[in-house]
Design a protein around this motif. Sequence first.
Motif, mmCIF file in Angstrom:
data_model
loop_
_atom_site.group_PDB
_atom_site.id
_atom_site.type_symbol
_atom_site.label_atom_id
_atom_site.label_comp_id
_atom_site.label_asym_id
_atom_site.label_seq_id
_atom_site.Cartn_x
_atom_site.Cartn_y
_atom_site.Cartn_z
ATOM 1 N N UNK A 9 7.606 15.230 13.550
ATOM 2 C CA UNK A 9 7.646 14.423 14.756
ATOM 3 C C UNK A 9 7.273 12.984 14.476
ATOM 4 N N UNK A 10 7.042 12.235 15.530
ATOM 5 C CA UNK A 10 6.795 10.810 15.384
ATOM 6 C C UNK A 10 5.327 10.428 15.381
ATOM 7 N N UNK A 11 4.428 11.336 15.682
ATOM 8 C CA UNK A 11 3.025 10.985 15.819
ATOM 9 C C UNK A 11 2.227 11.549 14.646
ATOM 10 N N UNK A 12 2.044 10.725 13.604
ATOM 11 C CA UNK A 12 1.334 11.164 12.411
ATOM 12 C C UNK A 12 0.317 10.114 11.996
ATOM 13 N N UNK A 43 0.826 -1.217 0.000
ATOM 14 C CA UNK A 43 0.000 0.000 0.000
ATOM 15 C C UNK A 43 0.854 1.257 0.000
ATOM 16 N N UNK A 44 0.331 2.288 -0.622
ATOM 17 C CA UNK A 44 0.954 3.608 -0.588
ATOM 18 C C UNK A 44 0.302 4.376 0.547
ATOM 19 N N UNK A 45 1.091 4.741 1.547
ATOM 20 C CA UNK A 45 0.575 5.462 2.715
ATOM 21 C C UNK A 45 0.777 6.951 2.521
ATOM 22 N N UNK A 46 -0.265 7.723 2.725
ATOM 23 C CA UNK A 46 -0.203 9.181 2.648
ATOM 24 C C UNK A 46 -0.276 9.749 4.056
ATOM 25 N N UNK A 47 0.659 10.619 4.378
ATOM 26 C CA UNK A 47 0.691 11.246 5.699
ATOM 27 C C UNK A 47 -0.296 12.411 5.746
ATOM 28 N N UNK A 72 3.182 6.555 15.580
ATOM 29 C CA UNK A 72 3.783 6.395 16.906
ATOM 30 C C UNK A 72 3.272 5.147 17.637
ATOM 31 N N UNK A 73 2.332 4.415 17.031
ATOM 32 C CA UNK A 73 1.779 3.216 17.663
ATOM 33 C C UNK A 73 2.790 2.075 17.570
ATOM 34 N N UNK A 74 3.319 1.614 18.702
ATOM 35 C CA UNK A 74 4.336 0.557 18.663
ATOM 36 C C UNK A 74 3.798 -0.774 18.134
ATOM 37 N N UNK A 75 2.479 -0.995 18.180
ATOM 38 C CA UNK A 75 1.910 -2.243 17.664
ATOM 39 C C UNK A 75 1.649 -2.177 16.159
ATOM 40 N N UNK A 76 1.752 -1.009 15.587
ATOM 41 C CA UNK A 76 1.493 -0.773 14.160
ATOM 42 C C UNK A 76 0.097 -1.250 13.759
ATOM 43 N N UNK A 77 -0.873 -1.021 14.639
ATOM 44 C CA UNK A 77 -2.255 -1.416 14.364
ATOM 45 C C UNK A 77 -2.807 -0.614 13.193
ATOM 46 N N UNK A 78 -3.658 -1.259 12.412
ATOM 47 C CA UNK A 78 -4.285 -0.620 11.262
ATOM 48 C C UNK A 78 -5.795 -0.757 11.373
ATOM 49 N N UNK A 79 -6.484 0.351 11.232
ATOM 50 C CA UNK A 79 -7.940 0.370 11.205
ATOM 51 C C UNK A 79 -8.369 0.311 9.748
ATOM 52 N N UNK A 80 -9.264 -0.604 9.423
ATOM 53 C CA UNK A 80 -9.780 -0.718 8.063
ATOM 54 C C UNK A 80 -11.259 -0.349 8.082
#
Length: 64
Positions: A14-17, A3-7, A34-42
Amino acid sequence: MTPYWQKSSFCSEGNSCVHISTGPPATIHITESADPTQATLTTTPSSFRALLHVLKLDKDPTRA
């Protein structure tokens, strides 16, 4: 397919985006850097629009 992630345009340096990506079939993926679990909401595009609408209302209560 990677996937292409857009900020988010509201992300400061900073680290929280918040990052957003689209994918098949008609899904939107949201993650926070900044989420250490790298959780993704779909979610669906219509649910994402509703979320953005509520967030905009919260930012400016005069908008309806």
